[in-house]
Write a protein that holds these residues in place. Structure first.
Motif, PDB file in Angstrom:
ATOM      1  N   SER A 146       0.843  -1.194   0.000  1.00  0.00           N
ATOM      2  CA  SER A 146       0.000   0.000   0.000  1.00  0.00           C
ATOM      3  C   SER A 146       0.878   1.243   0.000  1.00  0.00           C
ATOM      4  N   GLY A 147       0.297   2.365  -0.438  1.00  0.00           N
ATOM      5  CA  GLY A 147       1.033   3.626  -0.424  1.00  0.00           C
ATOM      6  C   GLY A 147       1.140   4.247  -1.797  1.00  0.00           C
ATOM      7  N   HIS A 148       2.249   4.951  -2.014  1.00  0.00           N
ATOM      8  CA  HIS A 148       2.464   5.662  -3.274  1.00  0.00           C
ATOM      9  C   HIS A 148       3.803   5.223  -3.878  1.00  0.00           C
ATOM     10  N   GLY A 149       3.744   4.737  -5.091  1.00  0.00           N
ATOM     11  CA  GLY A 149       4.968   4.313  -5.776  1.00  0.00           C
ATOM     12  C   GLY A 149       4.672   3.174  -6.727  1.00  0.00           C
ATOM     13  N   ILE A 150       5.738   2.633  -7.323  1.00  0.00           N
ATOM     14  CA  ILE A 150       5.616   1.578  -8.325  1.00  0.00           C
ATOM     15  C   ILE A 150       5.922   0.226  -7.693  1.00  0.00           C
ATOM     16  N   VAL A 151       5.117  -0.753  -8.063  1.00  0.00           N
ATOM     17  CA  VAL A 151       5.271  -2.132  -7.621  1.00  0.00           C
ATOM     18  C   VAL A 151       5.480  -3.003  -8.849  1.00  0.00           C
ATOM     19  N   ALA A 152       6.432  -3.930  -8.778  1.00  0.00           N
ATOM     20  CA  ALA A 152       6.646  -4.891  -9.861  1.00  0.00           C
ATOM     21  C   ALA A 152       6.211  -6.261  -9.374  1.00  0.00           C
ATOM     22  N   ILE A 153       5.228  -6.848 -10.045  1.00  0.00           N
ATOM     23  CA  ILE A 153       4.777  -8.183  -9.693  1.00  0.00           C
ATOM     24  C   ILE A 153       5.015  -9.108 -10.888  1.00  0.00           C
ATOM     25  N   THR A 154       5.031 -10.413 -10.625  1.00  0.00           N
ATOM     26  CA  THR A 154       5.323 -11.378 -11.682  1.00  0.00           C
ATOM     27  C   THR A 154       4.199 -12.390 -11.824  1.00  0.00           C
ATOM     28  N   SER A 155       4.146 -12.993 -12.982  1.00  0.00           N
ATOM     29  CA  SER A 155       3.185 -14.067 -13.227  1.00  0.00           C
ATOM     30  C   SER A 155       3.772 -14.993 -14.277  1.00  0.00           C
ATOM     31  N   HIS A 156       3.344 -16.241 -14.235  1.00  0.00           N
ATOM     32  CA  HIS A 156       3.704 -17.168 -15.302  1.00  0.00           C
ATOM     33  C   HIS A 156       2.749 -16.915 -16.468  1.00  0.00           C
TER      34      HIS A 156
END
Length: 231
Positions: A146-156
């Motif tokens: 949570s919050g402010h900024g960029i998140v990098a998530i992954t998936s197959h």
């Protein structure tokens, strides 16, 4: 696929600088971070670096005693590292597809295996589904971001987002294939013995996540082995 000259290959695979953001995708499977201070990343995800950048594994108590205890209970919490300094870091995770999300005060839950990196403006907190801890290897732990900024998530492969609405009724997903969901949702663990081995990696008693309310859930066309149901 046509044969490329050396010059064509170098030109087509050269790193890109088309975004002013700290996080940029060099390919669907490779993340570049322009480090100017500090960011958090999944431990062991660095494949290359440039400049004065150092990597430090997250300290046991760095995110509080509660987080430490949850990691001990889960047996396999997300291991983070700090990337600090000035330079560039290139991250990847077993060739999985990387998706960048910009949070503007929202909160999301992400499968612990699928968090690749996030900026310091994002707060992270481990959550566990206690009811499933004895049913799945290592339990089922998730990260609330949570919050402010960029998140990098992954998936197959390519992920699919399913809307969850009160009018449309609940959405059921395989825990092994569930990547993320909106912060407004709290999934429940349900079993459906009648499905047997027809869903996912069933072991005679099929476990599912039940999402009800208003929000969304992201699934991938793949099952994370580390969350395979015990046989």
């Amino acid at each position: 696929m046509a044969v490329k000259s050396l010059q064509e290959f170098l030109a087509s695979t050269h790193e890109k600088d088309v975004s002013a953001d700290a996080f940029e995708l060099e390919s669907p499977h490779m993340l570049e971070i322009r480090v100017n201070g500090m960011v958090w990343a999944k431990a062991g995800s660095m494949v290359a670096r440039k400049g004065a950048v150092k990597f430090t594994r997250q300290g046991l108590l760095e995110q509080g005693l509660g987080t430490l205890l949850k990691k001990m209970v889960s047996g396999e919490g997300l291991q983070l590292m700090k990337i600090e300094g000035q330079g560039r870091a290139y991250l990847a995770d077993a060739g999985k597809q990387v998706t960048l999300l910009r949070l503007a005060g929202e909160s999301i839950f992400v499968n612990g295996n699928d968090v690749l990196a996030f900026e310091t403006g994002i707060e992270s907190r481990i959550t566990m589904m206690r009811k499933v801890a004895g049913m799945l290897s290592g339990g089922l732990f998730n990260i609330r971001l949570s919050g402010h900024g960029i998140v990098a998530i992954t998936s197959h492969y390519e992920p699919l987002t399913l809307p969850v609405t009160a009018q449309g009724g609940p959405v059921f997903t395989d825990p092994n294939a569930t990547v993320a969901w909106s912060g407004s949702l709290t999934p429940e663990i349900v079993t459906d013995i009648s499905l047997g081995t027809l869903v996912g990696r069933g072991s005679g008693e099929t476990l599912q996540l039940r999402f009800a309310g208003e929000g969304w859930v992201v699934v991938q066309p793949y099952e994370e082995v580390s969350f395979q149901a015990k046989g």
